[in-house]
Design a protein around this motif. Sequence first.
Motif, PDB file in Angstrom:
ATOM      1  N   GLU B 318       0.826  -1.203   0.000  1.00 48.46           N
ATOM      2  CA  GLU B 318       0.000   0.000   0.000  1.00 48.46           C
ATOM      3  C   GLU B 318       0.861   1.254   0.000  1.00 48.46           C
ATOM      4  N   THR B 319       0.181   2.389  -0.152  1.00 43.24           N
ATOM      5  CA  THR B 319       0.932   3.648  -0.103  1.00 43.24           C
ATOM      6  C   THR B 319       1.163   4.084   1.351  1.00 43.24           C
ATOM      7  N   ALA B 320       0.404   3.510   2.288  1.00 40.71           N
ATOM      8  CA  ALA B 320       0.567   3.877   3.697  1.00 40.71           C
ATOM      9  C   ALA B 320       1.916   3.395   4.227  1.00 40.71           C
ATOM     10  N   GLN B 321       2.353   3.982   5.342  1.00 48.20           N
ATOM     11  CA  GLN B 321       3.619   3.588   5.962  1.00 48.20           C
ATOM     12  C   GLN B 321       3.479   2.203   6.615  1.00 48.20           C
ATOM     13  N   PRO B 322       4.610   1.515   6.821  1.00 50.50           N
ATOM     14  CA  PRO B 322       4.568   0.095   7.197  1.00 50.50           C
ATOM     15  C   PRO B 322       4.065  -0.221   8.621  1.00 50.50           C
ATOM     16  N   TYR B 323       3.523  -1.414   8.730  1.00 47.39           N
ATOM     17  CA  TYR B 323       3.231  -2.033  10.024  1.00 47.39           C
ATOM     18  C   TYR B 323       3.706  -3.472   9.958  1.00 47.39           C
ATOM     19  N   ALA B 498       8.693   6.364   3.448  1.00 45.20           N
ATOM     20  CA  ALA B 498       9.231   7.685   3.763  1.00 45.20           C
ATOM     21  C   ALA B 498      10.740   7.600   3.913  1.00 45.20           C
TER      22      ALA B 498
END
Lengths: 477, 506
Positions: B318-323, B498
Amino acid sequence: MATPRPVVAALLLLATPWAAFGQPVPTDWKQIAKPPLRAFQPVSPRRIALGNGMVIFLQEDRELPLVQATLRIRGGSREEDAVKVGLVSVYGQAWRTGGTRKRTGDELDDYLEARAAHVETGGGLDSTTVSLNCLKENFADAFDVFLELLREPEFRPDKIELAQRQLHTGIARRNDNPQGILFRESAKLGYGAASPYARHPEYATIDAVTREDLLAWHRRYVHPGNMILGLVGDFDSKTMETTLRKAFASWPRGPAAAKVPEAGTPATAPGYYFIAKDDVNQSSIRMVHLGTTVDNPDYYAITVMNEVFGGSFAARLFTNVRSKKGLAYAVSGSVGTAHDHPGLFSVFTSTKSGTTAAAIDALYEEIDNLKKVPPTSEELQRARESLLNSFIFRVDSRAKVLFEKMTYEFYGYPLDFLERYPAAIEKVTAADVARAAQKYVDKGKLAVLVVGKAADFDRPLSSFGPVTTIDVTIPPP
Amino acid sequence: MIRGALLAGLLVLATGARAPGQDLGSFEKRVTVKTLANGLTLVVCERSEVPVFSFFTHVDVGADREVPGITGLAHMFEHMAFKGTDSIGTTDYAAEKAALENVERTYAAFEAERRRRVGRDEKKAAEAEAAWKGALAEANKYVVSNAFGEIVEREGGVGLNAFTSSDETGYFYSLPSNRLELWAYLESERFLKPVMREFYKERDVVHEERRLRTDSQPVGRLLEQFLATAFTAHPYGQPVVGWPSDLLSFSATDALEFYRRYYVPANMVVTIVGDVRASEAVPLVERYFGRLPAVPKPEPLRTIEPAQRAERQVILRETAQPYYIEGYHRPDSRDPDDAVYDVIGDLMSSGRTSRLYRSLVRDKKIAAGASGFSGLPGDKYPHLFAFFAVSTPGHTPDQLRDAIRAEVERIKSEDVTDEELRMVKTRVKANLIRRLGNNGGLAFQLGTNQARYGDWRELFRSVERIEKVSKADIRRIAEKTFVAENRTVGILESTRLAGAPGPGGK
């Protein structure tokens, strides 16, 4: 139905109207007897003003063997330099984690955790805080740490870096959550992007913060004349007073904190704003303009209006937008108030992409109706009763009473501000509410922000008016 | 929430003077338990300083009893329990009842056509839908929206809400103490005569809740995929909020059927805490809740998650930051080793002295936060002990994984120190005391313990068990649990990772 006044309730002892088991139950809830509420007078904390300007509140609560303390110090992020936004957040973290002259932050962690005690620092909008929470048997040890942090914080560089890295993480992730984007960006539309009540840190402003900045902040603000200390818990207040006087009385008053900055007139024109977010199937919508302050004489009329409009299960927004139209799970709205600067009038909802325009229409309908259809006597009665009957929950613990008093002391409000509330709410009339709606709600001034996936909207946002697209790309470090 | 943190035995605390509210002895004097003839259990805890009370109604059914087609129904019924009764929320119940029956008939006809796989007649479907919508409009004529909540609020109720989990459903609010009888009326009526009015609008509301919490949130998307991967047989793999297809399909008839089967008095524990006397509350609750018909408690769930044979992994790009998350199957909360898992969770996660904080956040600087905890997604049945971490800018899920694994290996191969173990035990005791000071929290804890273990005293006893946990226990459980074939990994990998800015602290 009579309007009971919980706190000044009738003095009759609880009668026992409960019928014997086996008796049929009433068929209508209105038939159920409601004995007068037992008289209850909240216990107020003792206020002690030291000669150096520090104010202390002591609230004994012997139920559990715990002590909690909160020290609130004037000066917060709204006083930061614009090129160092985030300074107070770094300060609030590194103050505690950076340790004291005698002990590193890691040593403090070990020392306190071995006692299951907490001493923490934090930075907020208008103040910084030091808090303590421990078993009473550990108070002396925890209070030593508390005083060390006040008198000789060290702000060790490794923990400043750690705090900066934590804040970087928040920046890197701030566009992942649609609600996060919505509330952050709409605050800038309501207050103006540069307003101290809306601005937010960037990598560059965080990186601009130095250890010397933190020490300078500490020297500037951490003085008794800027401090309000409240304690609640299992202690004898005479003995505690002696302890606290010994700790604080000889500390010189110090310079006064800076004046509150103006909230500023909104720099942004009303209108429609859009932020693209493609990984969602729901639009987040918020409409804002400036609100008012708690010390406004219209505060009580506004409180009743908010209750009718958006503040409860039976409120118009919940009933119409959620229950009847099924457009949203989350919907709320109110004229916001803050103690020393204006809040925001805000109406918020989130709805599937395909009903974005329908939801905006529904919110507009409620905003229009707020002015066109003043509350019915039934709505007014319900709102007033709800606020008055639930008032006791504002004072249902000694800690809550303490924190209320500390709040009024901090903002220079009368200390009995809360005690005046029930009588003032009771006086609010339908005309007052109608007047408040005319004065504090203005559809023409609203900035309407939508975060979502435009391709899936039922109608383009531009069908409402010209749309300004906001670019939320994060400036690289 | 780990249970261990909620609970703690204060008997062990060595201080001189005892405050009144902190130990089991003091609670023995203030707590009354009564099982009604119909099987409902009542717990009353007297706490009288302020004339208010809070209650918690625990119903022993959550998403655990859902099967494909009705996922989300337990949560849906929870929403419907705010819609009133045959006397609250209606202008004419007899007419409304007939209209609602017609809604169900027309909906069934529409659904039959809509879901027909072969030979669907679009015209017929459209007509059926129009008939259903007409029936809805007719039924809505009699509705007084949110009348139930309005009564609670105007009488001074606060915190009116409810939750549904994989394990259970809970209802709660607080009222001034002179409204005890009104409460008994309202709370018993909502479970005696629920009415499925506005059901299909509320189904839309619940679907919006799904979009809000799951579809439009990176963590929500990750957790749904992760749980669906970790559980192959047990309902813990199904989302509590329900799959979208089921939210578009199940009916008010389905909801009532679910209610009739599971909302039986033997499945309910009602706990009241505050300025009430048991001598008054018990007869009152008998009178009002005694009206619920006695029905046998539903037979326990049959399905047990089979032993995992192979490691599983799910990756979201996804474009969201990692988890990063990884979970290991463990036994349910009634297991004799439950306290050992609680100690491991606390040791790994609690505060800045915890192992994950010190390794991932402080030393390696790759995470903004990291924790290990039991109870995912529930703990009534065998579930997951999970490790979860949030990366700092520029760091990847692989780095989080390696750092977590290093800590997991350490706990398997080395004894924890005496200081660490002592710290955990001290903290668990203190944390219990911190949670005894408010009516709502107490009602939740006493009620949940009464429901789960048949005795509210478990709240205090569990601390004694934590006190007995040894270093050897921790290694034994870690070695047994944290093995590759028992593991499921969930990764959110960022396509726009990021950069890694250098902190500017000078």
